[in-house]
Design a protein around this motif. Sequence first.
Motif: not given
Length: 79
Positions: A14-15, A35-39, A44-45, A47-50
């Motif tokens: 979910g996030n 964030r981009t690499h993890l997503a 996932v999008e 926006s789901q990764v902080s």
Amino acid sequence: HVHNLILEQGYHIGNIDSVIVAQAPKLKEYIIQIRTHLASILNVELSQVSVKATTNENLGPEGRLEGVSAHATVLLEKK
């Protein structure tokens, strides 16, 4: 590996809320890349990764430049 286990059990992410604790180097300029690499890896999008970065105010192993720690909380949702 863990992501595959999550999917095999019928869940999806979910996030993700994560914190990197490091006195140095300063990570602010790398946050969007992380964030981009993890997503991308987790499919996932963005926006789901902080990802946040902080110091330990010169305390503990992180503050003495002996290491870096990371903490993450992940919301899993049943498909």
